[in-house]
Enzyme design. Sequence first.
Site, PDB file in Angstrom:
ATOM      1  N   LYS A  64       0.827  -1.207   0.000  1.00 30.06           N
ATOM      2  CA  LYS A  64       0.000   0.000   0.000  1.00 30.06           C
ATOM      3  C   LYS A  64       0.861   1.257   0.000  1.00 30.06           C
ATOM      4  O   LYS A  64       0.516   2.257  -0.641  1.00 30.06           O
ATOM      5  CB  LYS A  64      -0.934  -0.006   1.213  1.00 30.06           C
ATOM      6  CG  LYS A  64      -2.024  -1.055   1.126  1.00 30.06           C
ATOM      7  CD  LYS A  64      -2.907  -1.028   2.364  1.00 30.06           C
ATOM      8  CE  LYS A  64      -3.989  -2.092   2.282  1.00 30.06           C
ATOM      9  NZ  LYS A  64      -4.826  -2.108   3.508  1.00 30.06           N
ATOM     10  N   ASP A  86       5.243  -0.623  11.778  1.00 31.84           N
ATOM     11  CA  ASP A  86       4.003  -1.164  12.335  1.00 31.84           C
ATOM     12  C   ASP A  86       3.913  -0.685  13.778  1.00 31.84           C
ATOM     13  O   ASP A  86       4.585  -1.210  14.671  1.00 31.84           O
ATOM     14  CB  ASP A  86       4.009  -2.692  12.269  1.00 31.84           C
ATOM     15  CG  ASP A  86       2.716  -3.301  12.803  1.00 31.84           C
ATOM     16  OD1 ASP A  86       1.853  -2.542  13.292  1.00 31.84           O
ATOM     17  OD2 ASP A  86       2.573  -4.534  12.739  1.00 31.84           O
ATOM     18  N   ASN A 113       0.810  10.893  12.619  1.00 26.61           N
ATOM     19  CA  ASN A 113      -0.493  11.006  11.981  1.00 26.61           C
ATOM     20  C   ASN A 113      -1.299   9.709  11.994  1.00 26.61           C
ATOM     21  O   ASN A 113      -2.526   9.739  11.980  1.00 26.61           O
ATOM     22  CB  ASN A 113      -0.273  11.483  10.537  1.00 26.61           C
ATOM     23  CG  ASN A 113      -1.459  11.219   9.640  1.00 26.61           C
ATOM     24  OD1 ASN A 113      -2.389  12.015   9.572  1.00 26.61           O
ATOM     25  ND2 ASN A 113      -1.439  10.088   8.930  1.00 26.61           N
ATOM     26  N   LYS A 145      10.471   8.785  20.767  1.00 31.05           N
ATOM     27  CA  LYS A 145      11.650   8.714  21.640  1.00 31.05           C
ATOM     28  C   LYS A 145      12.876   8.196  20.879  1.00 31.05           C
ATOM     29  O   LYS A 145      13.992   8.691  21.066  1.00 31.05           O
ATOM     30  CB  LYS A 145      11.366   7.791  22.841  1.00 31.05           C
ATOM     31  CG  LYS A 145      10.543   8.412  23.945  1.00 31.05           C
ATOM     32  CD  LYS A 145      11.232   9.547  24.691  1.00 31.05           C
ATOM     33  CE  LYS A 145      12.512   9.149  25.406  1.00 31.05           C
ATOM     34  NZ  LYS A 145      12.310   8.237  26.548  1.00 31.05           N
ATOM     35  N   SER A 167      -4.650  14.003  17.343  1.00 29.74           N
ATOM     36  CA  SER A 167      -5.647  13.549  18.306  1.00 29.74           C
ATOM     37  C   SER A 167      -7.007  13.660  17.611  1.00 29.74           C
ATOM     38  O   SER A 167      -7.114  13.408  16.419  1.00 29.74           O
ATOM     39  CB  SER A 167      -5.579  14.397  19.576  1.00 29.74           C
ATOM     40  OG  SER A 167      -6.598  14.050  20.484  1.00 29.74           O
ATOM     41  N   TYR A 196     -11.106   4.390  22.177  1.00 27.05           N
ATOM     42  CA  TYR A 196     -10.723   5.466  21.258  1.00 27.05           C
ATOM     43  C   TYR A 196     -10.539   6.767  22.032  1.00 27.05           C
ATOM     44  O   TYR A 196      -9.562   7.499  21.815  1.00 27.05           O
ATOM     45  CB  TYR A 196     -11.778   5.633  20.167  1.00 27.05           C
ATOM     46  CG  TYR A 196     -11.396   6.651  19.122  1.00 27.05           C
ATOM     47  CD1 TYR A 196     -10.319   6.429  18.268  1.00 27.05           C
ATOM     48  CD2 TYR A 196     -12.104   7.845  18.984  1.00 27.05           C
ATOM     49  CE1 TYR A 196      -9.956   7.362  17.311  1.00 27.05           C
ATOM     50  CE2 TYR A 196     -11.749   8.781  18.030  1.00 27.05           C
ATOM     51  CZ  TYR A 196     -10.679   8.534  17.198  1.00 27.05           C
ATOM     52  OH  TYR A 196     -10.315   9.464  16.248  1.00 27.05           O
ATOM     53  N   LYS A 200      -7.131   9.079  22.241  1.00 23.58           N
ATOM     54  CA  LYS A 200      -7.079  10.459  21.740  1.00 23.58           C
ATOM     55  C   LYS A 200      -6.785  11.450  22.865  1.00 23.58           C
ATOM     56  O   LYS A 200      -6.103  12.460  22.647  1.00 23.58           O
ATOM     57  CB  LYS A 200      -8.384  10.807  21.024  1.00 23.58           C
ATOM     58  CG  LYS A 200      -8.620  10.000  19.747  1.00 23.58           C
ATOM     59  CD  LYS A 200      -7.622  10.323  18.637  1.00 23.58           C
ATOM     60  CE  LYS A 200      -6.518   9.352  18.483  1.00 23.58           C
ATOM     61  NZ  LYS A 200      -5.589   9.680  17.369  1.00 23.58           N
TER      62      LYS A 200
END
Length: 309
Positions: A64, A86, A113, A145, A167, A196, A200
């Site tokens: 992809k 990953d 992102n 890090k 976020s 979720y 966030k």
Amino acid sequence: MGNVWSLTSQMFPPKPKWTVDDMPDLTGKVVIVTGGNTGCGKESVRVLLLHGAKVYLAARSEGKAKEAIEDLKKETGHEAIFLPLDLADLVSVRRGAEEFLSKEKQLHILFNNAGVMLSPMEMLTKQGYDLQFGTNVIGHFHFTKLVLPALLAAATPTEKARVITTSSSANYMGTLNFDLWADGPARNKKAPGDMYVQSKHGNVVFAVELARRYGAQNIISHSLNPGSIRTDLQRHLSPFANKMQDIFLFPVSMGALTQLWAGTSPEAGQMNGEFMIPWARLGKARKETGDPEVGKKLWEWLEAQCKDY
């Protein structure tokens, strides 16, 4: 009431005062975009390439990613560089960081992102964490890090390095519960939406704490709500829910706008530890995200999870 108003008002933002045409020239800048093969990430890579940046497109799927790189090359005339990453596997995260550091001494902008949204509760990371929190928070913390030496090498008092973490408006919907992130009885009582929100909110806490710890070393760290955007993040929703959501969703060209502003504009470069909202504006996250004690606790917890990887 304030959190509800913040959440709902950001669903229908005013017309942007800043566009990608206002971006500075990025020739000579090295940038990483995680999740750069699709959605807001791919759009961000496209715009960054058009402005002269050397862009590493970090993604899990090589197929992809290379398809996206080919699409972007046809569209922009410039080629992004694939970086295998990953975020749901801390070993893969280290390998990705090491591969990048073997090629580059400096990193000027890191866009954290990539994200997972509303994945089924049975889905876990390689190390047994909730897939959403593990990918969105733990994986990005570990990667940030590990590439920090390159960010510090690029950072100067006049040209600060930036880390921009995506976020969402879900940060307003709850606070952190440290008992929920690893697989176990407490987590199993929750639903995907709960996890979720945890991830966030955690993204913002991490971004604020990064600014607190490294701001004096010329690292800028912001987090943001990209807006209600039509992307692959909705892949775990039912067809009906997707259809209903589609009424309120904006295209990825708008979704990339706020993070590009946070990552490149001189205005955003004068701030640190802030939360940006659509479209390309300074906003406020839920107040608990700025609590130094919570930030310290999360940072130390994340360090403990990642120390063996």
